[in-house]
Design an enzyme around this catalytic site. Structure first.
Site, mmCIF file in Angstrom:
data_model
loop_
_atom_site.group_PDB
_atom_site.id
_atom_site.type_symbol
_atom_site.label_atom_id
_atom_site.label_comp_id
_atom_site.label_asym_id
_atom_site.label_seq_id
_atom_site.Cartn_x
_atom_site.Cartn_y
_atom_site.Cartn_z
ATOM 1 N N HIS A 34 -9.467 0.976 -9.054
ATOM 2 C CA HIS A 34 -9.848 -0.428 -8.900
ATOM 3 C C HIS A 34 -10.388 -0.593 -7.481
ATOM 4 C CE1 HIS A 34 -6.121 -0.639 -6.672
ATOM 5 N NE2 HIS A 34 -5.406 -0.337 -7.741
ATOM 6 N N HIS A 37 -8.513 1.140 -4.576
ATOM 7 C CA HIS A 37 -8.791 2.572 -4.396
ATOM 8 C C HIS A 37 -10.162 2.762 -3.728
ATOM 9 C CE1 HIS A 37 -6.061 2.906 -8.074
ATOM 10 N NE2 HIS A 37 -5.467 3.678 -7.213
ATOM 11 N N ASP A 150 1.642 -0.205 -1.055
ATOM 12 C CA ASP A 150 2.878 0.568 -1.205
ATOM 13 C C ASP A 150 3.447 0.808 0.189
ATOM 14 O OD1 ASP A 150 2.754 1.465 -4.247
ATOM 15 O OD2 ASP A 150 0.751 1.611 -3.425
ATOM 16 N N SER A 185 -3.665 -3.471 -8.802
ATOM 17 C CA SER A 185 -2.799 -2.347 -9.155
ATOM 18 C C SER A 185 -3.268 -1.800 -10.493
ATOM 19 C CB SER A 185 -1.350 -2.833 -9.281
ATOM 20 O OG SER A 185 -0.579 -1.884 -9.981
ATOM 21 N N SER A 186 -3.183 -0.479 -10.643
ATOM 22 C CA SER A 186 -3.557 0.106 -11.940
ATOM 23 C C SER A 186 -2.659 -0.471 -13.031
ATOM 24 C CB SER A 186 -3.407 1.624 -11.897
ATOM 25 O OG SER A 186 -4.179 2.148 -10.838
HETATM 26 P P1 AMP Z 1 -2.053 4.794 -6.842
HETATM 27 O O1 AMP Z 1 -3.219 5.355 -7.577
HETATM 28 O O2 AMP Z 1 -1.540 3.511 -7.425
HETATM 29 O O3 AMP Z 1 -0.977 5.811 -6.577
HETATM 30 O O4 AMP Z 1 -2.585 4.362 -5.414
HETATM 31 C C1 AMP Z 1 -3.300 5.255 -4.606
HETATM 32 C C2 AMP Z 1 -3.440 4.652 -3.230
HETATM 33 O O5 AMP Z 1 -4.106 3.386 -3.333
HETATM 34 C C3 AMP Z 1 -2.088 4.362 -2.559
HETATM 35 O O6 AMP Z 1 -2.191 4.693 -1.172
HETATM 36 C C4 AMP Z 1 -1.920 2.882 -2.753
HETATM 37 O O7 AMP Z 1 -1.129 2.266 -1.752
HETATM 38 C C5 AMP Z 1 -3.352 2.406 -2.660
HETATM 39 N N1 AMP Z 1 -3.516 1.107 -3.307
HETATM 40 C C6 AMP Z 1 -3.164 0.774 -4.579
HETATM 41 N N2 AMP Z 1 -3.429 -0.532 -4.806
HETATM 42 C C7 AMP Z 1 -3.936 -1.029 -3.653
HETATM 43 C C8 AMP Z 1 -4.400 -2.313 -3.231
HETATM 44 N N3 AMP Z 1 -4.381 -3.360 -4.042
HETATM 45 N N4 AMP Z 1 -4.868 -2.449 -1.984
HETATM 46 C C9 AMP Z 1 -4.882 -1.390 -1.137
HETATM 47 N N5 AMP Z 1 -4.468 -0.155 -1.455
HETATM 48 C C10 AMP Z 1 -4.005 0.020 -2.694
#
Ligand code: AMP
Length: 283
Positions: A34, A37, A150, A185-186
């Site tokens: 999204h 990312h 996170d 968020s995913s």
């Molecule tokens: P994930 O794929 O959910 O494990 O996230 C991968 C990276 O993207 C992690 O460092 C998360 O903290 C970051 N991330 C996820 N959602 C957001 C967001 N809304 N804003 C900023 N960073 C994000």
């Protein structure tokens, strides 16, 4: 954009470009990209010559009964989004390649992982730190970018890097939100239209808290207010609502520039987290 699926090939690629003096930034992800990312990828491109994005749904950070098997995946879409962002390598290793045989080593960051999300997701951060340490050793980046969404993860990783002397600069990216405030968020894809509406109580509570502090409110009042706001939202179950210090993750008694409101709730079956600094919007 090159797609690499083998850990050995990934390391060869990194060493080849580093021998030519190029720097590498890594963005670790679990995919289903999204705008959050994509913002991390953009920041990574500003910080180094080459950007590697890892896409790995890491089984060891999911607990029993969590959503490992249903975690949203769309590799074709992710590939196009990463390509559009100018990413150099999309690194998507197989589980068997990342974890050949039963690993006997786990990276554990103590204390910082026991509270907040660690309390309701036992073992989660051990899975995160172990896989991130492995990704660091495979990709050999000079820089890695993590989201403040996170926040506990970010602080735990920074501590791991410090304690284990990883020669890697950790960069934090502010939370990217939808126009109405919902943190991207995913897992938002799990929300029904009704639940998506309920989920707004998190960002609304954060705004209320920030406003209240600006008007001279004290920590106890702020927590009461936030609690009332979220508890009164139907179909939202509170996991934690706390004011923490961004250095220690411990409870903060007075409001200064380190004070963060950290929240985790369940909306229906979906666990959502959000946070924000009370005195400065983003860091
Ligand atoms: P994930 O794929 O959910 O494990 O996230 C991968 C990276 O993207 C992690 O460092 C998360 O903290 C970051 N991330 C996820 N959602 C957001 C967001 N809304 N804003 C900023 N960073 C994000």
């Amino acid at each position: 954009m090159k797609i690499i699926t083998s850990t050995a090939e990934m390391t060869v690629w990194s060493k080849e470009f580093q021998a030519k003096g190029r720097t590498i930034a890594l963005v670790p992800t679990m995919g289903f990209f999204h705008q959050g990312h994509l913002a991390l990828m953009k920041q990574a491109a500003d910080e180094a010559d080459l950007v590697v994005v890892s896409l790995f749904v890491n089984p060891t950070q999911f607990g029993e009964g969590e959503d490992l098997s249903s975690y949203p995946r769309d590799f074709e879409r992710d590939k196009e989004l990463a390509r559009g962002q100018g990413v150099d390598v999309l690194f998507c290793p197989e589980v068997a390649d990342m974890y050949p045989g039963k690993g006997l080593t786990t990276v554990v960051v103590e204390q910082l992982t026991s509270g907040l999300c660690g309390a309701s997701r036992p073992g989660h951060f051990d899975g995160v730190t172990t896989v991130v340490a492995k990704l660091f050793n495979v990709v050999l980046p000079q820089v890695a970018v993590f989201g403040q969404k996170d926040l506990q993860q970010l602080i735990v990783i920074k501590r791991m890097v410090l304690d284990l002397n990883f020669p890697i600069h950790i960069i934090a990216h502010p939370i990217v939100r939808e126009e109405d405030g919902l943190a991207l968020s995913s897992r938002n894809t799990y929300l029904s239209k009704y639940e998506r509406q309920r989920a707004l109580c998190l960002s609304q509570a954060l705004c209320m808290a920030q406003q209240h502090i600006r008007q001279g409110g004290n920590p106890a009042q702020v927590l009461d207010l936030v609690h009332e706001k979220i508890a009164s939202s139907s179909d939202v179950e509170i996991d934690y609502l706390v004011l923490i210090d961004d250095r220690t993750l411990g409870v903060c008694e007075t409001i200064d520039e380190h004070a963060v409101l950290a929240m985790a709730v369940k909306v229906g079956k979906t666990r959502l987290i959000d946070n924000g600094w009370l005195l400065t919007r983003d860091k």
